[in-house]
Motif scaffolding. Structure first.
Motif, PDB file in Angstrom:
ATOM      1  N   LYS A 309      40.142  35.612  37.583  1.00 29.09           N
ATOM      2  CA  LYS A 309      40.744  36.844  38.095  1.00 29.09           C
ATOM      3  C   LYS A 309      42.178  36.548  38.516  1.00 29.09           C
ATOM      4  O   LYS A 309      42.418  35.608  39.278  1.00 29.09           O
ATOM      5  CB  LYS A 309      39.945  37.372  39.290  1.00 29.09           C
ATOM      6  N   GLU A 363      37.993  35.875  47.484  1.00 35.78           N
ATOM      7  CA  GLU A 363      38.271  35.741  46.048  1.00 35.78           C
ATOM      8  C   GLU A 363      39.167  34.535  45.777  1.00 35.78           C
ATOM      9  O   GLU A 363      39.023  33.860  44.740  1.00 35.78           O
ATOM     10  CB  GLU A 363      38.925  37.021  45.511  1.00 35.78           C
ATOM     11  N   ILE A 493      49.508  44.647  41.362  1.00 31.52           N
ATOM     12  CA  ILE A 493      48.060  44.897  41.477  1.00 31.52           C
ATOM     13  C   ILE A 493      47.705  46.224  40.824  1.00 31.52           C
ATOM     14  O   ILE A 493      46.746  46.318  40.045  1.00 31.52           O
ATOM     15  CB  ILE A 493      47.626  44.880  42.957  1.00 31.52           C
ATOM     16  N   TRP A 494      48.473  47.282  41.130  1.00 36.71           N
ATOM     17  CA  TRP A 494      48.209  48.595  40.525  1.00 36.71           C
ATOM     18  C   TRP A 494      48.272  48.504  38.996  1.00 36.71           C
ATOM     19  O   TRP A 494      47.409  49.026  38.299  1.00 36.71           O
ATOM     20  CB  TRP A 494      49.239  49.626  41.009  1.00 36.71           C
ATOM     21  N   ILE A 497      45.246  46.578  37.440  1.00 36.60           N
ATOM     22  CA  ILE A 497      43.943  47.247  37.538  1.00 36.60           C
ATOM     23  C   ILE A 497      43.916  48.537  36.726  1.00 36.60           C
ATOM     24  O   ILE A 497      42.911  48.875  36.097  1.00 36.60           O
ATOM     25  CB  ILE A 497      43.604  47.533  39.017  1.00 36.60           C
ATOM     26  N   GLY A 517      44.835  44.655  48.576  1.00 41.44           N
ATOM     27  CA  GLY A 517      44.347  44.559  47.199  1.00 41.44           C
ATOM     28  C   GLY A 517      42.945  45.116  47.066  1.00 41.44           C
ATOM     29  O   GLY A 517      42.607  45.768  46.072  1.00 41.44           O
ATOM     30  N   GLY A 518      42.108  44.871  48.088  1.00 35.59           N
ATOM     31  CA  GLY A 518      40.736  45.385  48.060  1.00 35.59           C
ATOM     32  C   GLY A 518      40.694  46.896  48.081  1.00 35.59           C
ATOM     33  O   GLY A 518      39.865  47.522  47.397  1.00 35.59           O
ATOM     34  N   GLU A 521      41.615  48.210  44.679  1.00 37.92           N
ATOM     35  CA  GLU A 521      40.467  48.065  43.767  1.00 37.92           C
ATOM     36  C   GLU A 521      39.463  49.192  43.970  1.00 37.92           C
ATOM     37  O   GLU A 521      38.911  49.725  43.007  1.00 37.92           O
ATOM     38  CB  GLU A 521      39.779  46.722  43.996  1.00 37.92           C
ATOM     39  N   ASN A 522      39.195  49.552  45.218  1.00 36.59           N
ATOM     40  CA  ASN A 522      38.241  50.636  45.507  1.00 36.59           C
ATOM     41  C   ASN A 522      38.710  51.956  44.920  1.00 36.59           C
ATOM     42  O   ASN A 522      37.928  52.736  44.361  1.00 36.59           O
ATOM     43  CB  ASN A 522      38.043  50.783  47.016  1.00 36.59           C
ATOM     44  N   ARG A 525      38.343  51.952  41.252  1.00 32.79           N
ATOM     45  CA  ARG A 525      36.935  52.103  40.891  1.00 32.79           C
ATOM     46  C   ARG A 525      36.539  53.581  40.899  1.00 32.79           C
ATOM     47  O   ARG A 525      35.836  54.060  40.009  1.00 32.79           O
ATOM     48  CB  ARG A 525      36.063  51.301  41.865  1.00 32.79           C
TER      49      ARG A 525
END
Length: 547
Positions: A309, A363, A493-494, A497, A517-518, A521-522, A525
């Motif tokens: 990752k 992570e 990050i954006w 993902i 970052g978490g 990610e949410n 998702r």
């Protein structure tokens, strides 16, 4: 007149039940259901036994139990879907005190010995359950008969023995029951070379030493385990027996040391707390088996199972993570340890990853493990702490003892990961706060002591450094603070993902929202779920709504 009417009514009911029985509708489960129905709120009175006599006799005769065993068994069957049946629950159902049922403890033992129920015991309570095989037999209107383990193959023999030790570890067997089961297994398989050789070797051993020898054989056959510590059999024996055996082994006073077991030799030094079967014992006992030596890695998260990752950090984090990753490469790690030892310093490597939730601490550990080829021994304090109450010290010591065994056995030392370690590295509490404070302080003291003699790599992750105990702070050789990503990192990050975003859109998201970052990610998702449900690509406006 009333008496005649009651008798008449009773005869009518009995006649109907006889007719049901003849028609086949009143099978074994039907009788059990009727007993349970009559038992409710009865407090197991004489009146209940009179009313349920026909049904009790049927089940009693079919299963070859006595009257009370039959009634208790039917109550267990009524709760067969529950894996934790408590005597207090059954007492509530009957409207009697639990002591009324505990008086029949001998009958419960019979049910357990017949394998009709299983019991898991702890210091505080007993929980029962009905094995699925028993329930299946009743559904088929049959008496349950345990599978015969007579005259089985040596491979099957060790499978059964492993199952027995697992059940003992889970407190589903008493120590006495374990001994009886092992004796039966051995008596029924005299045809095996292992059994005949074991009986010769065990002739001069005490009963507890025989069980310990079987445990050593079990661990070697199942895991090729050549480094057995006290943690491998602490839950097999009663507390007093375990302490007695531990003393004998520490001082080499057991008859087992007469050609059967020996201490593990580590770089020329004898380890008084680690043991293995001698080669002579292996040659004699396992001649029927083809055992290939391997390292027991049960309980580890393998580095080869970790997915790659891409991580995005702020500049200082990136530099520190990269430096730590290089340090933990095996060649570099050994060199650093050697230099630390030359300076008279601890050679264990304790690291602290701290920062807000979702900033990539856990992570990062996974990615470091993957890149350095190190497996992970994961300890999640938040998930296991409640289970330690009453035996906290034993549990936490067991974790470090298991980790030491991994370090000794494996070519590359794994990482001991205390994830979400807030509860055990925070400032110690005043013991007047209660028992829970004493438990937490005891756990902390043990971890501090273990960190002093750590031989390997320990990483703790936490969200709360402002409450970090000073004693822990000075024991961490390496500390990395994980902050929320800066604008540049957030854009990366954006983009990684959600690759469909334009540069302008990532600029907008990075500037407008101070997400970790978490959190990003949410949100991604949720956007993906929208796409799956609607079949359409998520629009930027919808993404903003999720934000």
């Amino acid at each position: 007149m009333r008496k005649l009417n009651i008798t008449s009514s009773k005869k009518t009911t009995d006649t109907k039940e006889v007719e049901l029985k003849k028609s086949g509708k009143f099978n074994l489960l039907g009788h059990i259901e009727k007993i349970v129905e009559l038992a409710k709120d009865s407090a197991l009175s004489d009146e209940f036994f009179a009313k349920a006599k026909t049904h009790i006799n049927f089940v009693k005769k079919t299963l070859q139990l006595n009257e009370m065993q039959t009634v208790l068994f039917t109550l267990f069957i009524d709760k067969a879907t529950d894996s934790n049946i408590l005597i207090s629950d059954m007492a509530d159902f009957l409207k009697c005190r639990p002591i009324r049922l505990f008086k029949h403890n001998a009958d419960l033992d019979v049910l357990e010995s017949r394998h009709l129920i299983r019991c898991r015991r702890s210091d505080r309570e007993m929980c029962f359950h009905v094995p699925m095989d028993v329930f299946k037999a009743l559904i088929n209107n049959k008496k349950y008969e345990p599978v015969s383990n007579k005259n089985i193959s040596v491979e099957h023999f060790f499978d059964v023995m492993n199952k027995l030790f697992d059940e003992r570890n889970e407190k589903e067997l008493t120590y006495t029951a374990l001994v009886n089961e092992l004796d039966t297994l051995i008596d029924e398989n005299q045809q095996l070379n292992f059994v005949s050789q074991f009986k010769k070797d065990a002739e001069y051993l005490e009963e507890d030493e025989k069980v310990l020898l079987l445990r050593f054989c079990n661990l070697y056959v199942e895991n090729s385990d050549d480094c057995i510590g006290f943690h491998d059999f602490t839950d097999i024996f009663e507390h007093r027996t375990f302490n007695s055996l531990k003393t004998l082994l520490k001082h080499n006073d057991s008859a087992l040391f007469d050609e059967l077991i020996e201490n593990v030799n580590d770089d020329g030094f004898e380890d008084r707390e680690s043991f293995k079967l001698t080669q002579k014992a292996k040659d004699k006992l396992f001649s029927e088996l083809n055992i290939k030596q391997k390292t027991n890695k049960k309980g580890l998260l393998f580095c080869t199972s970790l997915s790659e990752k891409k991580m995005f950090y702020n500049e200082s984090e990136h530099r520190q993570v990269k430096e730590l990753t290089v340090l933990l490469q095996e060649d570099n790690f050994n060199s650093v340890r050697k230099r630390l030892a030359e300076k008279g310093m601890r050679t264990g490597f304790a690291c602290l990853f701290h920062g807000s939730p979702g900033t990539g601490k856990t992570e990062t550990v996974y990615q470091i493990a993957r890149q350095t080829g190190r497996d992970i021994f994961l300890v999640d304090i938040s998930q296991t702490k409640s289970k330690w109450f009453g035996e906290s010290e034993k549990k936490i010591k067991d974790i470090f003892e298991r980790y030491r065994a991994f370090v000794k056995r494996m070519e590359i030392a794994p990482i001991l990961l205390f994830n979400e370690a807030d509860a055990v590295i925070c400032k110690r509490k005043d013991v007047v706060s209660g028992n829970l404070a004493q438990v937490e302080n005891a756990i902390q003291n043990i971890i501090l002591q273990e960190m002093e003699t750590l031989d390997g790599i320990m990483i703790a992750t936490t969200n709360m450094t402002e409450n970090l105990d000073k004693a822990f702070e000075r024991r961490f050789l390496y500390k990395i603070e994980f902050g929320k990503p800066n604008a540049e990192a957030k854009k990366s990050i954006w983009q990684s993902i959600i690759p469909t975003l334009t540069n302008d859109q990532t600029d907008t998201l990075a500037e407008k929202y101070n997400f970790s970052g978490g959190q990003i990610e949410n949100i991604a998702r949720k956007s993906t779920i929208d796409h799956i449900i609607s079949g359409k690509d998520s629009e930027f406006d919808t993404l903003i709504v999720h934000c």
